[in-house]
Enzyme design. Structure first.
Site: not given
Length: 706
Positions: A19, A21-24, A131
């Site tokens: 559901i 997705k990110g950089g980490f 953030d």
């Protein structure tokens, strides 16, 4: 993605669906074996372990906040770290406004209030999110005007005070405070980011990477708040605790407020509709419900903006309208009553949410409808009585940094009888219903809340003196009191003159009996209005003091040359200050509390003058005493054998005990919040509502060892 190998921790979860997705890493929706839906975050192997550890510890630390995505568990498989947490099926706030358009003002305020609560909790445990953006605010429930959100994604969060805390550039462009780019920032950076989230909610667009965003199309008060929160100068930026006091928050928390509808043109630009849309409460009010037409909620108010009021005195000034207005002078000429201050409706409107209880601690009132108790300056209760004097529910109202929460404890039918004012508090249940806004509450609870609010704002506040003026020159054998609700009382040897704040009515109660009223006229009426005007101006002057100075209640006396003089001209100034305005020294042991930063008080030039300028605040005098006030807030138990302190108990049921198994460990029980015990070390973070008890306990222990 499959649920993992048989027997693994991951295999306990099924129906995994990506559901986010990110950089980490990647976030999946999943289902536990018991059918519960959860979110699972798989963190990439390349992410430093210390950052993963920080995120997990932060989520554990913030687990008690109901507006933070709840942490369930974490585990490691095949080199990946998995974090299992609460699933917010509504997706991110950013995705929601992109699909559905900007939120109306009332919904935006409702969401912002939840985020303020979450960020306030974070800051209390010394955490900076770093953030905070619309993409990291997740929707738990998207019902119109009751949208529930959760703050999440603490991958960049850090603890204030560590080496790299204030010198690392992180965050989402457009939501980052300018100080972050300068690598010098504090918790105020989160306020800037909250302002950017508010901007996104109201425009359905992300703010520009640099500079103030355009606020065209917003209501004036919304634009003002966005600019205050996103001020590029951190020192000028509005503090987190004052956001809830802004006019924009106020007008959209009050259910009578106008909500601006927003239309989008084909090119995507937002325009304000010319026709205001009334909140649902206005529609409901047409059916004649008494709650909606309560006198404490007028449709219009002449009060000054909350953002311009001094925060150090949370009770509104009794003089929020000017005395020299043309309309006021006309009233003076017509009625002969002198200055007419703002009505009680105006004051009650400003006190609707949150309920203001400053300086009312210990007051109790019993009526046929139940018992009202102000337990602390931030906590009150209403034990609602039904037919036969049986308690059917208990409302607990708590205010934390101007964010109010209402707990409703339902009592089984005909099991607990109502109690008198002096009797102990009724034990609360372990599973209360929790409400964070007026609109969330069902009608019956709204009615109970309004009864409690009116009792505190009118009756109880009318019992407590805010300013006491001994021996005014107009009445040398009396004392004049400006009460917390704005009423004036002049206590004479054989009677009490009362000036009501709501309608300006002035009458004399013979022998202090309310039923034996006499009209006041002539020279006596003139004298009453002179004293009232003086006390109003005196209160205004004290309200102008430094925000950190709490001045009320205050007791003073003055010389004989008061008539026709302003408070500032009567305050100490120059060589004659001692004889012109001597404050009564109520206690020989009380040090001088004259605030040097006050605009109208001058620092005494000698010790002789200082002795005549002592001001006593928070004194326990006849003016503020109540027969129902307990002699002490806490009850301390001492072991008769060892002479050591064993525990401390508050009047509301909270108990703090010293652990017998481990030194410097304490056990805290708060039945109003949670039924289980909370254990903590002296060096750990102290649980909510236990700080003052711990301080009192430690002070008592220190005195016993002296």
């Amino acid at each position: 993605m499959s649920g993992g190998k048989s027997g693994s921790r991951l295999s306990a979860y099924s129906h995994l669906k990506e559901i986010g997705k990110g950089g980490f890493g990647v976030v999946y929706a999943a289902q536990r074996e018991n059918g519960e839906k959860v979110a699972i975050k798989r963190i990439d192997k390349k992410v430093p372990k210390n950052r993963v550890w920080t995120e997990i510890q932060t989520m554990k630390e913030l687990k008690k906040s109901k507006y933070v995505v709840e942490f369930y568990e974490d585990f490691v498989e095949d080199g990946y770290t998995y974090i299992v947490m609460e699933l917010c099926e509504g997706g991110s706030l950013q995705a929601y406004v992109r699909e559905h358009g900007a939120l109306d003002d009332a919904t935006a305020v409702h969401v912002l209030r939840q985020l303020i609560s979450a960020v306030s909790f974070m800051h209390r445990v010394n955490v900076i999110h770093r953030d905070l953006s619309a993409g990291n605010v997740f929707i738990k429930d998207s019902k119109k005007k009751k949208m529930t959100v959760k703050l999440g994604d603490f991958g960049l969060a850090t603890t204030l005070g560590r080496g790299e805390t204030t010198c690392t550039i992180v965050g989402t462009p457009g939501f980052i405070a300018p100080q972050v780019y300068d690598q010098e920032y504090t918790q105020s950076a989160d306020v800037y980011s909250l302002g950017a989230v508010l901007y996104t909610m109201l425009t359905a667009r992300n703010p520009p990477p640099k500079g103030l965003p355009p606020t065209c199309g917003m209501s004036p008060n919304a634009a003002r708040l966005v600019e205050q929160m996103m001020d590029t100068d951190a020192k000028k930026r509005i503090p987190l605790t004052q956001i809830v006091l802004s006019e924009f928050m106020y007008e959209n928390t009050n259910e009578n407020a106008v909500i601006f509808s927003r239309e989008h043109s084909r090119d995507g630009r937002r325009q304000r509709s010319r026709e205001p849309v009334r909140s649902s409460r206005d529609d409901r009010s047409r059916d004649g419900r008494a709650l909606i037409r309560s006198s404490s909620q007028p449709a219009h108010s002449g009060r000054a903006p909350l953002s311009n009021r001094p925060i150090h005195d949370r009770m509104p000034s009794t003089s929020s309208r000017g005395f020299d207005s043309e309309r006021g002078r006309e009233r003076d000429r017509d009625s002969g009553r002198g200055t007419v201050p703002p009505s009680r409706e105006d004051r009650n409107r400003s006190q609707l949410w949150p309920i203001r209880m400053d300086r009312l601690e210990g007051q109790r009132v019993c009526t046929a409808g139940g018992r009202y108790i102000v337990e602390l300056d931030t906590r009150c209760r209403f034990e609602v009585a039904a037919q036969g004097n049986f308690v059917k529910r208990i409302l607990i109202v708590e205010v934390d940094e101007m964010v109010q929460t209402v707990y409703v404890h339902r009592i089984p039918d005909r099991t607990v009888r109502g109690r008198n004012g002096e009797e102990e508090l009724i034990t609360l249940t372990n599973n209360p219903f929790v409400y964070t806004s007026y609109s969330q509450m069902p009608k019956e609870v709204q009615n109970d809340y309004m009864r409690l609010q009116k009792m505190v704002a009118v009756t109880i506040s009318g019992r407590v003196a805010k300013v006491t003026f001994r021996r005014p020159s107009q009445f040398p054998d009396a004392q004049a009191q400006l009460m917390e609700n704005g009423d004036l009382r002049i206590k004479l040897p054989r009677s009490v003159i009362v000036r009501k704040m709501d309608n300006g009515e002035i009458f004399n109660c013979i022998d202090g009996i309310a039923t034996q009223k006499q009209a006041v006229s002539g020279i006596t009426l003139t004298k009453v209005n002179e004293v009232y005007k003086y006390l109003i101006r005196f209160e205004q002057c004290l309200n102008g003091m430094d925000r950190g100075m709490v001045c009320f209640p205050i007791v003073f006396s003055a010389g004989t040359n008061m008539v026709g003089s302003s408070p500032s001209s009567l305050m100490p100034s120059g060589s004659s200050q001692t004889s012109r305005f001597p404050f009564s020294n109520l206690s020989n042991n009380q040090p001088s509390l004259v605030p040097h930063s006050a605009p109208f008080l001058t620092k005494p030039t000698s010790s002789q003058r200082a002795s005549s300028a002592n001001v006593q605040r928070r004194v326990s005098t006849d003016e503020n005493s109540s027969p129902s006030v307990a002699p002490s807030k806490y009850k301390i138990k001492i072991d008769p054998t060892t002479q050591k302190v064993r525990s401390i108990q508050a009047t509301d049921g909270r108990v703090l005990r010293c652990s017998t198994s481990k030194a410097d460990q304490f056990i805290f029980t708060d039945p109003a919040i949670r039924p289980d015990d909370q254990r903590f070390m002296r060096t750990d973070r102290v649980p909510d509502r236990a700080s003052e008890m711990l301080h009192t306990l430690c002070e008592r222990m220190r005195k016993l060892h002296q």
